[in-house]
Design a protein around this motif. Structure first.
Motif, PDB file in Angstrom:
ATOM      1  N   ARG A 248       0.831  -1.212   0.000  1.00  0.00           N
ATOM      2  CA  ARG A 248       0.000   0.000   0.000  1.00  0.00           C
ATOM      3  C   ARG A 248       0.860   1.255   0.000  1.00  0.00           C
ATOM      4  NH1 ARG A 248      -1.453  -1.998   5.243  1.00  0.00           N
ATOM      5  NH2 ARG A 248      -0.096  -1.131   6.853  1.00  0.00           N
ATOM      6  N   GLU A 249       2.138   1.138   0.376  1.00  0.00           N
ATOM      7  CA  GLU A 249       3.045   2.283   0.428  1.00  0.00           C
ATOM      8  C   GLU A 249       3.827   2.470  -0.868  1.00  0.00           C
ATOM      9  OE1 GLU A 249       5.584   1.324   3.663  1.00  0.00           O
ATOM     10  OE2 GLU A 249       3.999   1.369   5.177  1.00  0.00           O
ATOM     11  N   THR A 250       3.754   1.504  -1.770  1.00  0.00           N
ATOM     12  CA  THR A 250       4.534   1.555  -2.999  1.00  0.00           C
ATOM     13  C   THR A 250       3.892   2.514  -3.994  1.00  0.00           C
ATOM     14  OG1 THR A 250       5.188  -0.747  -2.637  1.00  0.00           O
ATOM     15  CG2 THR A 250       5.558   0.169  -4.830  1.00  0.00           C
ATOM     16  N   VAL A 251       4.651   3.497  -4.424  1.00  0.00           N
ATOM     17  CA  VAL A 251       4.103   4.563  -5.265  1.00  0.00           C
ATOM     18  C   VAL A 251       3.887   4.087  -6.697  1.00  0.00           C
ATOM     19  CG1 VAL A 251       4.498   6.878  -6.168  1.00  0.00           C
ATOM     20  CG2 VAL A 251       5.216   6.305  -3.832  1.00  0.00           C
TER      21      VAL A 251
ATOM     22  N   LEU B 239      -3.889   4.238 -13.514  1.00  0.00           N
ATOM     23  CA  LEU B 239      -4.394   3.912 -12.184  1.00  0.00           C
ATOM     24  C   LEU B 239      -3.837   4.853 -11.119  1.00  0.00           C
ATOM     25  CD1 LEU B 239      -4.159  -0.014 -12.157  1.00  0.00           C
ATOM     26  CD2 LEU B 239      -6.166   1.409 -12.609  1.00  0.00           C
ATOM     27  N   ASP B 240      -3.001   5.796 -11.520  1.00  0.00           N
ATOM     28  CA  ASP B 240      -2.400   6.715 -10.559  1.00  0.00           C
ATOM     29  C   ASP B 240      -3.463   7.523  -9.831  1.00  0.00           C
ATOM     30  OD1 ASP B 240       0.105   5.869 -11.300  1.00  0.00           O
ATOM     31  OD2 ASP B 240       0.501   7.565 -12.636  1.00  0.00           O
ATOM     32  N   VAL B 241      -3.259   7.708  -8.532  1.00  0.00           N
ATOM     33  CA  VAL B 241      -4.117   8.547  -7.696  1.00  0.00           C
ATOM     34  C   VAL B 241      -3.219   9.540  -6.972  1.00  0.00           C
ATOM     35  CG1 VAL B 241      -5.639   8.571  -5.676  1.00  0.00           C
ATOM     36  CG2 VAL B 241      -5.893   6.781  -7.403  1.00  0.00           C
ATOM     37  N   ASP B 242      -3.634  10.776  -6.930  1.00  0.00           N
ATOM     38  CA  ASP B 242      -2.866  11.817  -6.244  1.00  0.00           C
ATOM     39  C   ASP B 242      -2.576  11.376  -4.804  1.00  0.00           C
ATOM     40  OD1 ASP B 242      -1.905  14.094  -4.955  1.00  0.00           O
ATOM     41  OD2 ASP B 242      -3.295  15.448  -5.967  1.00  0.00           O
ATOM     42  N   PRO B 243      -1.308  11.385  -4.399  1.00  0.00           N
ATOM     43  CA  PRO B 243      -0.967  10.982  -3.024  1.00  0.00           C
ATOM     44  C   PRO B 243      -1.678  11.802  -1.952  1.00  0.00           C
ATOM     45  CG  PRO B 243       1.011  11.150  -4.381  1.00  0.00           C
ATOM     46  CD  PRO B 243      -0.113  11.720  -5.183  1.00  0.00           C
ATOM     47  N   GLU B 244      -2.136  13.006  -2.321  1.00  0.00           N
ATOM     48  CA  GLU B 244      -2.833  13.850  -1.352  1.00  0.00           C
ATOM     49  C   GLU B 244      -4.338  13.592  -1.334  1.00  0.00           C
ATOM     50  OE1 GLU B 244      -1.253  15.653   0.849  1.00  0.00           O
ATOM     51  OE2 GLU B 244       0.570  14.859  -0.078  1.00  0.00           O
ATOM     52  N   HIS B 245      -4.814  12.696  -2.187  1.00  0.00           N
ATOM     53  CA  HIS B 245      -6.241  12.369  -2.200  1.00  0.00           C
ATOM     54  C   HIS B 245      -6.627  11.741  -0.856  1.00  0.00           C
ATOM     55  CE1 HIS B 245     -10.068  10.570  -3.346  1.00  0.00           C
ATOM     56  NE2 HIS B 245     -10.030  11.247  -4.489  1.00  0.00           N
ATOM     57  N   PRO B 246      -7.806  12.076  -0.333  1.00  0.00           N
ATOM     58  CA  PRO B 246      -8.221  11.512   0.964  1.00  0.00           C
ATOM     59  C   PRO B 246      -8.186   9.987   0.992  1.00  0.00           C
ATOM     60  CG  PRO B 246      -9.679  13.309   0.342  1.00  0.00           C
ATOM     61  CD  PRO B 246      -8.779  13.076  -0.828  1.00  0.00           C
ATOM     62  N   VAL B 247      -8.564   9.353  -0.114  1.00  0.00           N
ATOM     63  CA  VAL B 247      -8.523   7.882  -0.152  1.00  0.00           C
ATOM     64  C   VAL B 247      -7.102   7.386   0.027  1.00  0.00           C
ATOM     65  CG1 VAL B 247      -8.795   5.863  -1.655  1.00  0.00           C
ATOM     66  CG2 VAL B 247     -10.636   7.539  -1.474  1.00  0.00           C
ATOM     67  N   ALA B 248      -6.143   8.042  -0.640  1.00  0.00           N
ATOM     68  CA  ALA B 248      -4.741   7.636  -0.508  1.00  0.00           C
ATOM     69  C   ALA B 248      -4.288   7.739   0.943  1.00  0.00           C
ATOM     70  CB  ALA B 248      -3.860   8.496  -1.414  1.00  0.00           C
ATOM     71  N   HIS B 249      -4.668   8.804   1.612  1.00  0.00           N
ATOM     72  CA  HIS B 249      -4.295   8.973   3.024  1.00  0.00           C
ATOM     73  C   HIS B 249      -4.945   7.898   3.894  1.00  0.00           C
ATOM     74  CE1 HIS B 249      -1.930  12.644   2.963  1.00  0.00           C
ATOM     75  NE2 HIS B 249      -2.814  13.213   2.143  1.00  0.00           N
ATOM     76  N   ARG B 250      -6.212   7.610   3.628  1.00  0.00           N
ATOM     77  CA  ARG B 250      -6.906   6.612   4.451  1.00  0.00           C
ATOM     78  C   ARG B 250      -6.328   5.212   4.244  1.00  0.00           C
ATOM     79  NH1 ARG B 250     -11.680   9.619   2.979  1.00  0.00           N
ATOM     80  NH2 ARG B 250     -12.240   8.041   1.433  1.00  0.00           N
ATOM     81  N   LEU B 251      -5.977   4.889   2.997  1.00  0.00           N
ATOM     82  CA  LEU B 251      -5.404   3.563   2.759  1.00  0.00           C
ATOM     83  C   LEU B 251      -4.051   3.416   3.440  1.00  0.00           C
ATOM     84  CD1 LEU B 251      -6.259   2.620  -0.946  1.00  0.00           C
ATOM     85  CD2 LEU B 251      -7.418   1.990   1.154  1.00  0.00           C
ATOM     86  N   LEU B 252      -3.248   4.462   3.396  1.00  0.00           N
ATOM     87  CA  LEU B 252      -1.956   4.412   4.090  1.00  0.00           C
ATOM     88  C   LEU B 252      -2.139   4.209   5.585  1.00  0.00           C
ATOM     89  CD1 LEU B 252       0.262   7.159   2.387  1.00  0.00           C
ATOM     90  CD2 LEU B 252       0.726   4.702   2.520  1.00  0.00           C
ATOM     91  N   ALA B 253      -3.176   4.814   6.117  1.00  0.00           N
ATOM     92  CA  ALA B 253      -3.442   4.707   7.558  1.00  0.00           C
ATOM     93  C   ALA B 253      -4.211   3.442   7.907  1.00  0.00           C
ATOM     94  CB  ALA B 253      -4.226   5.930   8.028  1.00  0.00           C
TER      95      ALA B 253
END
Length: 372
Positions: A18-21, A88-102
């Protein structure tokens, strides 16, 4: 490496998927998924297959992030449908990206082997309770009507009861739910599971993609990246393991021992065996046995095809393999030796045979084969 083992869905020494860009070398698989998505043919079950360590889990998390962050066309109302996504790229600042990382997005469920509450130890398989927990996930998370994504990593580890429970979900999938099954050996899954999923097959990485993936994982690529790519068979996971354990150096020493056959450089063979028996060297011992298997396969392939595999996995390897396995007759001898050595190694590990003794026994078998 850390003394604490990584989670079941993470390779030791590598970031969690999930952390791999970025995902390297799998453009075809990504394009196939995007084509289905853009055409409105998003299957409810996807089987991500291919060798270990080539990016299946990374792709699964990329797909999950994309699906949870990408609105459906009808949600855009008066302004019509947006242009179809090209990546499939998603902006790292997107709320979903933050929630998945967390690990806090309510639209995602990640199924892996779990801890047995009675023993406090990680189970060897995914059990039916792990799959049935999805019923609660679907029940609690259906209120907002959004997409739901389930990642099973890996599906090969499900026991029979868990596989049957998952099959029922594939037969009657919850609405707007996508199940992503990661499998290293899809032939071992229930045929009915395979038939209800669309397959995305990932390929081994090229040396160039391997170098880029290693840099992303924080590992410094070796001077001879082609050697590492050959030994790792295009698997980033295998490459990370070899990088951490000096796999290239171990294989080079193994080639030096093979180069001395059939007379055998005994001091060198003893040094190889003693290194495997050192305290705290269990991981290197396991890697050495794997590399011996690799060398035997490459020996057999050399004789069968009439030429050594390309690229080389060590400097001068091709010449060594060609001398020891010059024809189909010798190829058969090495293939037979590989089967016997693998069986001996499996038995030796099962009965906790002294590592040095097991390595020497293996070397003597290779010497006998070379002399024959």
């Amino acid at each position: 490496m850390s003394d604490t083992p990584p989670p079941p869905d993470q390779i030791d020494g590598a970031p969690h998927p999930r952390e791999t860009v970025r995902l390297f070398g799998q453009d075809a698989a990504e394009a196939a998924f995007l084509s289905a998505f853009n055409a409105g043919r998003l299957h409810h079950g996807w089987l991500l297959t291919g060798p270990r360590g080539v990016g299946k889990a990374t792709l699964a998390w990329r797909i999950a992030r994309f699906l949870l962050a990408t609105p459906e066309a009808e949600e855009d109302g008066l302004f019509g449908a947006p242009p179809p996504p090209e990546t499939l790229d998603v902006d790292p600042e997107h709320p979903v990206a933050h929630r998945l990382l967390a690990g806090s997005d309510p639209g995602l469920a990640s199924i892996t082997r779990s801890v047995n509450e009675k023993t406090g130890r990680m189970r060897d398989e995914i059990v039916v309770e792990d799959i049935r927990a999805l019923n609660r996930f679907f029940g609690l998370s259906a209120a907002d009507g959004g997409r739901r994504v389930v990642i099973v990593d890996c599906a090969d580890e499900m026991n029979v009861s868990a596989a049957n429970a998952l099959l029922k979900m594939l037969e009657e999938p919850p609405e707007r739910t996508t199940l992503l099954l990661i499998s290293h050996r899809p032939s071992g899954l229930l045929p009915t599971i395979r038939s209800r999923c669309r397959t995305l097959r990932l390929s081994p990485l090229t040396p160039e993609d391997m170098r880029a993936a290693l840099e992303q994982a924080g590992a410094e690529p070796p001077e001879h990246a082609e050697h590492l790519a050959a030994l790792a068979a295009g698997s980033v996971g295998a490459a990370l393991r070899m990088t951490a354990l000096n796999g290239l150096g171990i294989y080079a020493e193994l080639m030096a021992v093979l180069n001395s056959l059939p007379r055998l450089d005994r001091p060198r063979a003893l040094a190889l065996a003693e290194a495997a028996a050192q305290r705290g060297a269990a991981d290197r011992f396991e890697l050495l046995l794997d590399l011996i298997d690799t060398a035997l396969v490459r020996l057999a392939r050399t004789g069968a095809t009439g030429q050594p595999p390309v690229p080389e996995a060590a400097s001068g390897e091709g010449q060594i393999l060609a001398r020891l396995s010059p024809d189909a007759y010798r190829a058969r001898a090495w293939a037979d030796a590989a089967a016997e050595i693998t069986a001996r190694s499996r038995h030796g590990r099962a009965v906790n045979l002294d590592p040095a003794a097991l390595v020497l026994d293996t070397v003597f078998k290779m010497q006998h084969t070379a002399a024959g």
